[in-house]
Design a protein around this motif. Structure first.
Motif, mmCIF file in Angstrom:
data_model
loop_
_atom_site.group_PDB
_atom_site.id
_atom_site.type_symbol
_atom_site.label_atom_id
_atom_site.label_comp_id
_atom_site.label_asym_id
_atom_site.label_seq_id
_atom_site.Cartn_x
_atom_site.Cartn_y
_atom_site.Cartn_z
ATOM 1 N N PRO A 134 0.842 -1.211 0.000
ATOM 2 C CA PRO A 134 0.000 0.000 0.000
ATOM 3 C C PRO A 134 0.870 1.250 0.000
ATOM 4 O O PRO A 134 1.937 1.280 0.613
ATOM 5 C CB PRO A 134 -0.791 -0.104 1.305
ATOM 6 C CG PRO A 134 -0.687 -1.514 1.726
ATOM 7 C CD PRO A 134 0.575 -2.057 1.148
ATOM 8 N N ARG A 135 0.408 2.271 -0.679
ATOM 9 C CA ARG A 135 1.160 3.515 -0.734
ATOM 10 C C ARG A 135 0.221 4.699 -0.596
ATOM 11 O O ARG A 135 -0.973 4.599 -0.873
ATOM 12 C CB ARG A 135 1.952 3.619 -2.028
ATOM 13 C CG ARG A 135 1.074 3.569 -3.247
ATOM 14 C CD ARG A 135 1.867 3.511 -4.503
ATOM 15 N NE ARG A 135 0.947 3.367 -5.626
ATOM 16 C CZ ARG A 135 1.178 3.796 -6.818
ATOM 17 N NH1 ARG A 135 2.321 4.391 -7.091
ATOM 18 N NH2 ARG A 135 0.304 3.630 -7.772
ATOM 19 N N ARG A 136 0.775 5.805 -0.153
ATOM 20 C CA ARG A 136 -0.001 7.022 0.024
ATOM 21 C C ARG A 136 0.176 7.890 -1.205
ATOM 22 O O ARG A 136 1.305 8.139 -1.644
ATOM 23 C CB ARG A 136 0.459 7.769 1.261
ATOM 24 C CG ARG A 136 -0.340 9.005 1.521
ATOM 25 C CD ARG A 136 0.002 9.577 2.866
ATOM 26 N NE ARG A 136 -0.853 10.722 3.085
ATOM 27 C CZ ARG A 136 -0.420 11.883 3.509
ATOM 28 N NH1 ARG A 136 0.848 12.036 3.787
ATOM 29 N NH2 ARG A 136 -1.246 12.873 3.688
ATOM 30 N N LYS A 151 5.346 15.497 -8.097
ATOM 31 C CA LYS A 151 6.129 14.992 -6.980
ATOM 32 C C LYS A 151 6.095 13.472 -6.986
ATOM 33 O O LYS A 151 5.120 12.862 -7.414
ATOM 34 C CB LYS A 151 5.574 15.519 -5.658
ATOM 35 C CG LYS A 151 5.751 17.008 -5.500
ATOM 36 C CD LYS A 151 5.258 17.449 -4.146
ATOM 37 C CE LYS A 151 5.438 18.938 -3.979
ATOM 38 N NZ LYS A 151 4.948 19.396 -2.684
ATOM 39 N N GLN A 152 7.147 12.886 -6.486
ATOM 40 C CA GLN A 152 7.217 11.439 -6.398
ATOM 41 C C GLN A 152 6.232 10.943 -5.340
ATOM 42 O O GLN A 152 6.071 11.552 -4.292
ATOM 43 C CB GLN A 152 8.627 10.999 -6.036
ATOM 44 C CG GLN A 152 8.787 9.499 -5.969
ATOM 45 C CD GLN A 152 10.221 9.097 -5.666
ATOM 46 O OE1 GLN A 152 11.100 9.936 -5.613
ATOM 47 N NE2 GLN A 152 10.426 7.827 -5.473
ATOM 48 N N ILE A 153 5.581 9.817 -5.625
ATOM 49 C CA ILE A 153 4.641 9.216 -4.686
ATOM 50 C C ILE A 153 5.426 8.601 -3.544
ATOM 51 O O ILE A 153 6.400 7.881 -3.751
ATOM 52 C CB ILE A 153 3.783 8.151 -5.391
ATOM 53 C CG1 ILE A 153 2.950 8.812 -6.491
ATOM 54 C CG2 ILE A 153 2.883 7.430 -4.402
ATOM 55 C CD1 ILE A 153 2.211 7.822 -7.358
ATOM 56 N N GLU A 154 5.015 8.882 -2.319
ATOM 57 C CA GLU A 154 5.706 8.375 -1.145
ATOM 58 C C GLU A 154 5.188 6.987 -0.801
ATOM 59 O O GLU A 154 4.007 6.711 -0.860
ATOM 60 C CB GLU A 154 5.476 9.293 0.049
ATOM 61 C CG GLU A 154 6.069 10.673 -0.157
ATOM 62 C CD GLU A 154 5.771 11.583 1.028
ATOM 63 O OE1 GLU A 154 5.993 12.771 0.895
ATOM 64 O OE2 GLU A 154 5.298 11.084 2.062
#
Length: 160
Positions: A134-136, A151-154
Motif C-alpha cells: 500500500p502507498r499514500r 512529486k514522487q509518490i511516497e
C-alpha cells in the motif's frame, strides 16, 4: 461424496485470477490423494507459514527440497542399503520413496528447512515487493495541481 464444479463462468468474468481458478479446477479433479508422509501446515502470522513433514528414518541426504516459481517440491529417496541378513518379523516404519508437492501463492519463498527428530520443518514467508505494498498518494489542489513537475509518490514503510 465429491461433486464437480464448473468454473468456466468464472473464467469468462474474471481477469487475473486464472492461476487461482486453475488450482481450484486441479484440486477438484484430483481423485488420488496422497496421504504419506503425513504433514501439517501452520500459519504463524500474517505472512509466515510452516510445513512440518513426518519423515522418520530419512536422513537429510535422503531428502531434497526445491522451489520452482510457485511450486514447492519435497522428495525423499532412501539410499539403497540392502542388508541380506536382516529378516523383519514386522515392518511398520515406512521407508518408501515419496514426492510431495505444495502450490505456493505469489511472493511466497522458502526461508529455511530443518530436520529434527524425524520431522522436516520448512519455514515459508510471503514478501510483497515494494510496488505491491500500500502507498499514500498525495492529492494536489489549486496551483499545485497545474504544476508541470509532479512529486514522487511516497511509499509508507511498514514495521516488520
Amino acid at each position: 461424496m465429491r461433486s464437480n464444479f464448473d468454473f468456466s463462468s468464472l473464467f469468462r468474468s474474471s481477469i487475473g485470477f486464472d492461476r487461482m481458478l486453475n488450482a481450484l479446477e486441479t484440486a477438484n479433479s484430483v481423485d488420488n490423494i496422497e496421504t504419506w508422509p503425513p504433514y501439517d501446515i501452520v500459519k504463524l502470522g500474517d505472512d509466515d507459514y510452516r510445513i512440518t513433514i513426518a519423515v522418520a528414518g530419512f536422513s537429510s541426504s535422503d531428502l531434497a527440497i526445491s522451489q520452482e516459481h510457485n511450486m514447492l517440491l519435497v522428495t525423499g529417496q532412501k539410499a539403497n542399503k540392502d542388508k541380506d541378513n536382516v529378516q523383519y518379523l514386522h515392518r511398520g516404519i515406512a521407508g518408501r520413496a515419496f514426492r510431495r508437492r505444495f502450490e505456493l501463492a505469489d511472493y511466497v519463498r522458502v526461508e529455511d528447512a530443518h530436520l529434527t527428530n524425524g520431522l522436516l520443518t520448512i519455514n515459508l514467508k510471503r514478501e510483497l515487493p515494494e510496488e505491491m505494498k500500500p502507498r499514500r498518494i498525495e492529492i494536489l489542489t489549486g496551483d499545485a495541481a497545474s504544476c508541470a513537475e509532479m512529486k514522487q509518490i511516497e511509499v509508507e514503510k511498514q514495521a516488520a
